[in-house]
Scaffold this motif. Structure first.
Motif, short mmCIF file in Angstrom:
data_model
loop_
_atom_site.label_atom_id
_atom_site.label_comp_id
_atom_site.label_asym_id
_atom_site.label_seq_id
_atom_site.Cartn_x
_atom_site.Cartn_y
_atom_site.Cartn_z
N ARG A 119 -6.50 45.79 12.50
CA ARG A 119 -7.66 44.97 12.79
C ARG A 119 -7.58 44.00 12.15
NH1 ARG A 119 -12.54 47.11 12.98
NH2 ARG A 119 -12.76 48.46 11.58
N SER A 120 -7.44 44.09 11.22
CA SER A 120 -8.75 43.09 10.30
C SER A 120 -7.21 41.79 10.59
CB SER A 120 -7.80 43.39 8.78
OG SER A 120 -8.07 42.54 7.50
N VAL A 121 -6.14 42.21 10.34
CA VAL A 121 -5.43 40.40 10.84
C VAL A 121 -5.99 40.11 11.68
CG1 VAL A 121 -3.07 40.05 11.61
CG2 VAL A 121 -3.39 40.77 9.33
N LEU A 122 -5.86 41.52 12.94
CA LEU A 122 -6.36 40.57 14.50
C LEU A 122 -7.81 40.03 14.73
CD1 LEU A 122 -4.73 44.06 16.84
CD2 LEU A 122 -3.79 41.50 16.79
N ALA A 123 -8.76 41.09 14.38
CA ALA A 123 -10.29 40.46 14.09
C ALA A 123 -10.24 39.64 13.80
CB ALA A 123 -11.37 42.13 14.17
N GLY A 124 -9.41 39.14 12.50
CA GLY A 124 -10.62 38.00 11.37
C GLY A 124 -10.99 38.28 10.69
#
Length: 215
Positions: A189-194
């Motif tokens: 989620r961190s990678v996808l949502a920045g």
């Protein structure tokens, strides 16, 4: 994104007793060079969008030279998956310590979250796991790598239960798998949502510890 260094070591001894000949060292260096180039190509373009020519060009070697080391990009990915095991060693060291279980859990969550905070680690793990669904040999390596981490965490949870520090969860294996999945899911989620992983780890730690600590 940072290049990974694989540092392949050859244990073969030359006749004069010295570790490895100049030729063996050069071969190992070239193999490392190809692996590091492949990682960067997979990170930037994805496994399926990367061809062996792309890897060779990135590594600065001829296509024929690449095939001297690997039969194709599948074999390259297999070796990368094998080296992923090395990345697990710091976490296994934490989990195998003799500290109280709650302290170990907090330290593990923090360390694993820092590892997952690097987008390249998350993206490469996704590339390996997605290919593992299709390729039995990669699936075996992926499962073995995960089992090493899970088994060590299970031992911590069981010891914490026996010591009265952690509540008696119905299934320590399932609980341990969930801890890892919560961490990795948050990283995805961190990678996808920045969203920086550093902003999520506090909530993850609170969730895990409140779920396992004796109330």
């Amino acid at each position: 994104m940072n290049d990974r260094s694989f540092n392949i070591e050859h244990e073969k001894m030359s006749e004069d007793g010295k570790a490895g000949s100049a030729r063996e060292k050069a071969t190992a260096k070239r193999r490392n060079q190809i692996l590091e180039a492949a990682v960067m190509c997979f990170l930037e373009n994805g496994y399926h969008q990367t061809g062996v020519r792309d890897i060779a060009a990135r590594a600065g070697v001829s296509l024929g030279n690449l095939y001297n080391h690997f039969r194709g990009k599948h074999d390259v990915l297999v070796e990368i998956a094998m080296f992923e095991r090395r990345d697990m060693e710091p976490f296994l060291k934490i989990l195998n310590s003799n500290s109280p279980a709650p302290k170990i859990l907090k330290k593990f969550i923090g360390a694993y979250a820092r590892y997952l905070a690097a987008p390249e680690n998350v993206i490469l793990a996704l590339e390996i796991s997605s290919e593992a669904v299709r390729q039995p040999d990669i699936a075996q390596l992926f499962v073995e790598n995960r089992a090493m981490l899970t088994d060590a965490l299970v031992s911590v949870v069981k010891r914490g239960i026996a010591d009265g520090d952690l509540r008696a969860v119905p299934d320590p294996l399932q609980a341990s798998q969930l801890v890892i999945e919560v961490l990795e899911g948050s990283a995805y989620r961190s990678v996808l949502a920045g969203i920086p992983m550093s902003k999520l780890v506090g909530s993850v730690e609170d969730f895990v510890m409140s779920s396992l600590l004796v109330r």
